[in-house]
Design a protein around this motif. Structure first.
Motif, mmCIF file in Angstrom:
data_model
loop_
_atom_site.group_PDB
_atom_site.id
_atom_site.type_symbol
_atom_site.label_atom_id
_atom_site.label_comp_id
_atom_site.label_asym_id
_atom_site.label_seq_id
_atom_site.Cartn_x
_atom_site.Cartn_y
_atom_site.Cartn_z
ATOM 1 N N VAL A 1 0.655 -0.918 -0.202
ATOM 2 C CA VAL A 1 0.157 0.066 -0.059
ATOM 3 C C VAL A 1 0.886 1.344 0.133
ATOM 4 N N ARG A 2 1.654 1.226 0.950
ATOM 5 C CA ARG A 2 3.050 2.612 0.871
ATOM 6 C C ARG A 2 3.436 2.300 -0.580
ATOM 7 N N SER A 3 3.655 1.768 -0.985
ATOM 8 C CA SER A 3 4.911 1.306 -2.266
ATOM 9 C C SER A 3 3.631 1.882 -3.215
ATOM 10 N N ALA A 4 2.798 1.945 -3.207
ATOM 11 C CA ALA A 4 1.673 1.764 -4.107
ATOM 12 C C ALA A 4 1.633 4.004 -4.310
ATOM 13 N N ALA A 5 1.114 3.897 -3.436
ATOM 14 C CA ALA A 5 1.185 5.499 -2.864
ATOM 15 C C ALA A 5 2.175 6.389 -3.139
ATOM 16 N N THR A 6 3.108 5.690 -2.825
ATOM 17 C CA THR A 6 4.618 6.386 -3.936
ATOM 18 C C THR A 6 4.736 6.412 -4.863
ATOM 19 N N GLY A 7 4.684 5.892 -5.365
ATOM 20 C CA GLY A 7 3.746 5.169 -7.171
ATOM 21 C C GLY A 7 3.385 6.463 -7.420
ATOM 22 N N ALA A 8 2.584 6.816 -6.896
ATOM 23 C CA ALA A 8 1.096 7.265 -7.586
ATOM 24 C C ALA A 8 1.676 9.185 -7.389
ATOM 25 N N GLY A 9 2.726 9.082 -6.568
ATOM 26 C CA GLY A 9 3.359 10.820 -6.076
ATOM 27 C C GLY A 9 2.745 11.239 -4.896
ATOM 28 N N PHE A 10 2.207 9.704 -4.055
ATOM 29 C CA PHE A 10 1.799 10.116 -2.970
ATOM 30 C C PHE A 10 3.229 9.951 -1.946
ATOM 31 N N GLN A 11 3.142 11.052 -0.680
ATOM 32 C CA GLN A 11 3.723 10.895 0.044
ATOM 33 C C GLN A 11 3.118 10.433 1.409
ATOM 34 N N PRO A 12 3.062 8.841 1.611
ATOM 35 C CA PRO A 12 1.691 7.795 2.689
ATOM 36 C C PRO A 12 2.641 8.884 4.316
#
Length: 152
Positions: free
Chosen positions: A126-137
């Motif tokens: 989940v964290r990796s997907a968020a980071t990949g979308a340009g989002f800082q979880p």
């Protein structure tokens, strides 16, 4: 499933661990904070600030305002002493406050019971997907609503 293993604390051991964790965060462990934490830890299901205020009010023989409880619960969440079950607007004591990780909650729609799961593979994904979308979880919230085995 890659589970995250840790020692589950309870009772006085949990309260002591919570106090140590809060003080390490630079905060004071006051009598009111101790009362609210003990009340929260005493619930077997997620508790609202109103539930906690009522329990502390009964224990102390004086009214404790839910607004005061909310402020302390916010502090507890930020210090890893409690977790917020977002979909229920309720809180659970963190049975391992000295261990920082992401949690998954299974919330029963019938009885309100909540089971805490640790799965590092899922939360890392989940964290990796968020980071990949340009989002800082900062704090992923993963909740699964359904029916527990007891209510099935």
């Amino acid at each position: 499933m890659a589970t995250h293993h840790h020692h589950e604390r309870e009772g006085a051991d949990l309260s002591n661990a919570a106090q140590v964790t809060l003080e390490k965060a630079g905060e004071q462990w006051t009598a009111m904070r101790a009362s609210i934490f003990d009340a929260l830890a005493g619930f077997d299901k997620p508790a609202s600030a109103y539930d906690i205020a009522e329990a502390v009010s009964k224990a102390q023989g004086r009214r404790v305002a839910a607004n005061s409880v909310y402020r302390i619960l916010d502090l507890f969440v930020s210090a890893n002493l409690a977790r917020r079950v977002e979909s229920a607007n309720a809180y659970v004591a963190n049975a391992h406050p000295d261990c920082l990780h992401d949690c998954i909650f299974l919330v029963c729609d019938s009885c309100g019971g909540t089971t805490h799961l640790d799965d590092d593979v899922i939360t890392r994904t989940v964290r990796s997907a968020a980071t990949g979308a340009g989002f800082q979880p900062v704090r992923p919230v993963i909740e699964v609503r359904g029916k527990c085995a007891d209510c099935d």
